[in-house]
Design a protein around this motif. Structure first.
Motif, mmCIF file in Angstrom:
data_model
loop_
_atom_site.group_PDB
_atom_site.id
_atom_site.type_symbol
_atom_site.label_atom_id
_atom_site.label_comp_id
_atom_site.label_asym_id
_atom_site.label_seq_id
_atom_site.Cartn_x
_atom_site.Cartn_y
_atom_site.Cartn_z
ATOM 1 N N LEU A 89 4.494 8.438 -8.024
ATOM 2 C CA LEU A 89 3.986 7.155 -7.519
ATOM 3 C C LEU A 89 4.025 6.085 -8.595
ATOM 4 N N GLN A 90 3.771 6.478 -9.849
ATOM 5 C CA GLN A 90 3.849 5.508 -10.939
ATOM 6 C C GLN A 90 5.265 5.010 -11.130
ATOM 7 N N LEU A 91 6.221 5.892 -10.955
ATOM 8 C CA LEU A 91 7.609 5.568 -11.276
ATOM 9 C C LEU A 91 8.401 4.993 -10.105
ATOM 10 N N GLY A 92 7.981 5.269 -8.898
ATOM 11 C CA GLY A 92 8.777 4.857 -7.740
ATOM 12 C C GLY A 92 7.961 4.189 -6.657
ATOM 13 N N PRO A 93 8.640 3.626 -5.669
ATOM 14 C CA PRO A 93 7.948 2.974 -4.556
ATOM 15 C C PRO A 93 7.315 4.004 -3.618
ATOM 16 N N VAL A 94 6.118 3.697 -3.160
ATOM 17 C CA VAL A 94 5.402 4.605 -2.274
ATOM 18 C C VAL A 94 6.206 4.885 -1.005
ATOM 19 N N SER A 95 7.001 3.918 -0.567
ATOM 20 C CA SER A 95 7.806 4.084 0.648
ATOM 21 C C SER A 95 8.914 5.119 0.475
ATOM 22 N N LYS A 96 9.235 5.472 -0.765
ATOM 23 C CA LYS A 96 10.208 6.538 -1.016
ATOM 24 C C LYS A 96 9.530 7.817 -1.493
ATOM 25 N N VAL A 97 8.518 7.677 -2.335
ATOM 26 C CA VAL A 97 7.849 8.859 -2.903
ATOM 27 C C VAL A 97 7.182 9.688 -1.806
ATOM 28 N N ALA A 98 6.398 9.060 -0.947
ATOM 29 C CA ALA A 98 5.654 9.813 0.070
ATOM 30 C C ALA A 98 6.579 10.571 1.025
ATOM 31 N N PRO A 99 7.644 9.952 1.539
ATOM 32 C CA PRO A 99 8.529 10.728 2.415
ATOM 33 C C PRO A 99 9.232 11.891 1.700
ATOM 34 N N ILE A 100 9.623 11.698 0.448
ATOM 35 C CA ILE A 100 10.242 12.796 -0.295
ATOM 36 C C ILE A 100 9.228 13.916 -0.486
ATOM 37 N N ASP A 101 7.979 13.545 -0.768
ATOM 38 C CA ASP A 101 6.908 14.542 -0.899
ATOM 39 C C ASP A 101 6.789 15.370 0.380
ATOM 40 N N LYS A 102 7.076 14.768 1.500
ATOM 41 C CA LYS A 102 6.953 15.473 2.783
ATOM 42 C C LYS A 102 8.091 16.452 3.029
#
Length: 141
Positions: A89-102
């Motif tokens: 989350l620090q390094l990337g946009p939440v709109s990309k981090v959260a879906p990848i986390d999923k």
């Protein structure tokens, strides 16, 4: 409603979305590991309060050893996941981090099939494939 699991699963998704949003805002400008530690303390207090209010406490020796083992392993995996998540989350946009986390959803489908002997169904396989495809689109473009 499917024995109540669907309502709780939807609640989990809703609160996970808030977790991503608030986490992105909260981790800005600070050490991601410290942010994870603060989050963990808050979770401990909230869950302890819920267990206390519901009277769900049990003696530790009443919990079988194999439950302890898997809960400890789950806790370690959760901690490592959160550390990675907050750094992402620090390094990337939440709109990309959260879906990848999923992608964890697609992984847990595979783990359930391989390790728990769950039977694959067309909807589960198609849904898992779509999650994988969506994560790839988000990561690559």
């Amino acid at each position: 409603m499917r024995s109540g699991w669907l309502l709780f699963a939807l609640g989990s998704a809703f609160f996970a979305a808030l977790t991503a949003l608030f986490g992105k805002l909260g981790v800005a400008g600070m050490n991601a590991n410290l942010a994870t530690f603060i989050r963990t303390i808050v979770i401990l207090v909230v869950v302890a309060a819920i267990v206390s209010l519901r009277g769900d406490w049990a003696k530790p020796d009443a919990v079988p050893w194999h439950n302890w083992l898997f809960l400890v392993l789950s806790g370690v995996a959760t901690g490592l996941s959160w550390l990675c998540y907050y750094r992402a989350l620090q390094l990337g946009p939440v709109s990309k981090v959260a879906p990848i986390d999923k992608l964890s959803v697609a992984l847990v489908i595979a783990f359930g099939l391989v390790f728990l002997g769950e039977r694959p169904s067309v909807p589960v396989l198609v849904g898992g494939g779509l999650i994988l495809a969506g994560a790839m689109v988000i990561a690559l473009f």
